[in-house]
Motif scaffolding. Structure first.
Motif, PDB file in Angstrom:
ATOM      1  N   LYS A  22       0.872  -1.173   0.000  1.00 30.45           N
ATOM      2  CA  LYS A  22       0.000   0.000   0.000  1.00 30.45           C
ATOM      3  C   LYS A  22       0.913   1.228   0.000  1.00 30.45           C
ATOM      4  CE  LYS A  22      -3.941  -2.295   1.036  1.00 30.45           C
ATOM      5  NZ  LYS A  22      -3.381  -3.569   1.477  1.00 30.45           N
ATOM      6  N   PRO A  23       0.495   2.286  -0.694  1.00 31.83           N
ATOM      7  CA  PRO A  23       1.372   3.454  -0.786  1.00 31.83           C
ATOM      8  C   PRO A  23       1.812   3.965   0.590  1.00 31.83           C
ATOM      9  CG  PRO A  23      -0.581   3.708  -2.171  1.00 31.83           C
ATOM     10  CD  PRO A  23      -0.774   2.458  -1.387  1.00 31.83           C
ATOM     11  N   LYS A  24       3.071   4.302   0.693  1.00 30.82           N
ATOM     12  CA  LYS A  24       3.637   4.921   1.894  1.00 30.82           C
ATOM     13  C   LYS A  24       3.524   4.049   3.139  1.00 30.82           C
ATOM     14  CE  LYS A  24       5.119   9.066   0.571  1.00 30.82           C
ATOM     15  NZ  LYS A  24       6.493   9.460   0.771  1.00 30.82           N
ATOM     16  N   GLN A  25       3.406   2.727   2.935  1.00 31.06           N
ATOM     17  CA  GLN A  25       3.349   1.856   4.101  1.00 31.06           C
ATOM     18  C   GLN A  25       4.395   0.760   3.975  1.00 31.06           C
ATOM     19  OE1 GLN A  25      -0.515   0.285   5.124  1.00 31.06           O
ATOM     20  NE2 GLN A  25      -1.451   2.313   4.938  1.00 31.06           N
ATOM     21  N   PHE A  26       4.799   0.232   5.122  1.00 33.53           N
ATOM     22  CA  PHE A  26       5.758  -0.861   5.107  1.00 33.53           C
ATOM     23  C   PHE A  26       5.080  -2.143   4.631  1.00 33.53           C
ATOM     24  CE2 PHE A  26       7.392   2.027   8.368  1.00 33.53           C
ATOM     25  CZ  PHE A  26       8.657   2.225   7.873  1.00 33.53           C
ATOM     26  N   PHE A  27       5.821  -2.954   3.905  1.00 29.14           N
ATOM     27  CA  PHE A  27       5.321  -4.270   3.529  1.00 29.14           C
ATOM     28  C   PHE A  27       6.415  -5.303   3.793  1.00 29.14           C
ATOM     29  CE2 PHE A  27       7.536  -4.653  -0.589  1.00 29.14           C
ATOM     30  CZ  PHE A  27       7.872  -3.336  -0.834  1.00 29.14           C
ATOM     31  N   GLN A  28       6.007  -6.562   3.693  1.00 28.02           N
ATOM     32  CA  GLN A  28       6.919  -7.671   3.996  1.00 28.02           C
ATOM     33  C   GLN A  28       8.170  -7.624   3.116  1.00 28.02           C
ATOM     34  OE1 GLN A  28       4.939  -9.682   6.075  1.00 28.02           O
ATOM     35  NE2 GLN A  28       6.806 -10.600   6.856  1.00 28.02           N
ATOM     36  N   CYS A  29       9.339  -7.715   3.718  1.00 27.18           N
ATOM     37  CA  CYS A  29      10.596  -7.705   2.952  1.00 27.18           C
ATOM     38  C   CYS A  29      10.634  -8.867   1.961  1.00 27.18           C
ATOM     39  CB  CYS A  29      11.777  -7.795   3.915  1.00 27.18           C
ATOM     40  SG  CYS A  29      13.369  -7.846   3.075  1.00 27.18           S
TER      41      CYS A  29
END
Ligand SMILES: [Zn+2]
Length: 319
Positions: A22-29
């Motif tokens: 999602k924009p500007k959010q952390f996601f799973q590496c």
């Protein structure tokens, strides 16, 4: 733009579709070597890469496609991307990061200041007249926006009729960045997620030094500024007491350790129930005295720590 450069700009689209970003959010590496229990990867459209704040890798679309499809040479990766995007060109969402031009908003700010009495948005959030004046906060009547000038080339705005948060076109900056530029080792700087949070802290302590990064997605900008300015004070991270805020606090603390910046992390609102409030402004509205007491307690402890530490450095015995 060459085809390869063009494909690089597809990374955002690719991550949104294939990695639930999602924009500007952390996601799973994405790094197969990294078990990322708390999402630590973030995409930046400035370089069209994604970077993991935990394990440190940076990938462009060729790297990511290489990992996802087990393709270790560039030619195969390129062919795969061509296949994926055959006859389909993703819409590249332009964000302020892409546009690094300087626009002068001085006249716009003047017009907005004239209209500030036409909204009670700030009064409803407990922000007093003196702070509205001090920062030249204004109101854009046409767009129903409360406008917070950051400097003459940049502002941040919030809609009074929806949840929209808006950044000005062009280069964006940190609120009260001056505190990073002229730091000394006795400085204690409170970093918040949003300008309203910083203003809330200033309501309870008019002498506080507080900056705002305007969204947890901008922690890398803060790290860059601290490094760039050889910051030698101490940072207190006071992000929101919710999932993204807590995660961003941890990641920022880790980054600060890497660049040898001393920091503390404290929401200042842990005495409020998570269901009661999760940010500094809500705490101010619910119970100003309690927020003030929390702040003063923490601030005194941090000041004492700094004093001790700095005296130690200078070789002064303290009894
Ligand atoms: Zn990682």
């Amino acid at each position: 733009m060459s085809a390869v450069a063009q494909y690089r700009t597809y990374l955002c689209d690719y991550l949104e579709k294939n990695h639930n970003m999602k924009p500007k959010q952390f996601f799973q590496c994405i790094n197969p070597q990294h078990t990322d229990n708390n999402p630590s990867m973030m995409f930046t459209d400035k370089y069209n890469i994604c970077h993991c704040f935990s394990c440190g890798v940076s990938y462009d679309i060729f790297d990511v496609v290489g990992i996802d499809y087990h393709l270790d040479n560039f030619r195969d990766q390129l062919l795969k991307i061509q296949e994926l995007y055959l006859g389909y060109v993703p819409v590249i969402k332009s964000t302020s990061n892409v546009d690094n031009k300087l626009y002068d908003y001085t006249n716009y700010f003047k017009r907005c200041v004239k209209n500030i009495s036409k909204t009670n948005y700030l009064q409803q959030r407990g922000i007093p007249e003196n702070l509205i004046k001090k920062y030249g906060i204004g109101y854009d009547e046409e767009r129903s926006l409360v406008v917070f000038p950051i400097n003459k080339n940049c502002y941040f705005a919030r809609s009074t009729i929806s949840k929209d948060k808006i950044k000005s076109r062009g280069k964006s900056d940190i609120w009260n960045k001056k505190y990073l530029e002229e730091s000394n080792k006795n400085d204690l700087i409170y970093v918040t997620e949003g300008i309203i949070d910083s203003l809330s802290l200033e309501v309870i302590d008019p002498n506080i030094k507080t900056i705002s990064i305007n969204g947890v997605g901008n922690i890398n900008q803060l790290v860059y500024e601290l490094k760039n300015n050889n910051f030698n004070g101490t940072i207190v991270i006071t992000f929101d007491n919710d999932g993204p805020g807590i995660q961003a606090s941890k990641l920022l603390k880790k980054e600060l350790t890497k660049i040898n910046v001393n920091s503390f992390s404290n929401t200042l609102i842990s005495s409020f129930g998570a269901d009661e409030c999760n940010d500094l402004n809500k705490a101010l509205l619910i119970d100003k005295d309690r927020l003030k007491a929390n702040y003063e307690y923490a601030n005194t402890a941090y000041m004492r720590f700094l004093e001790k530490n700095n005296n130690k450095e200078e070789g002064i015995e303290i009894g």
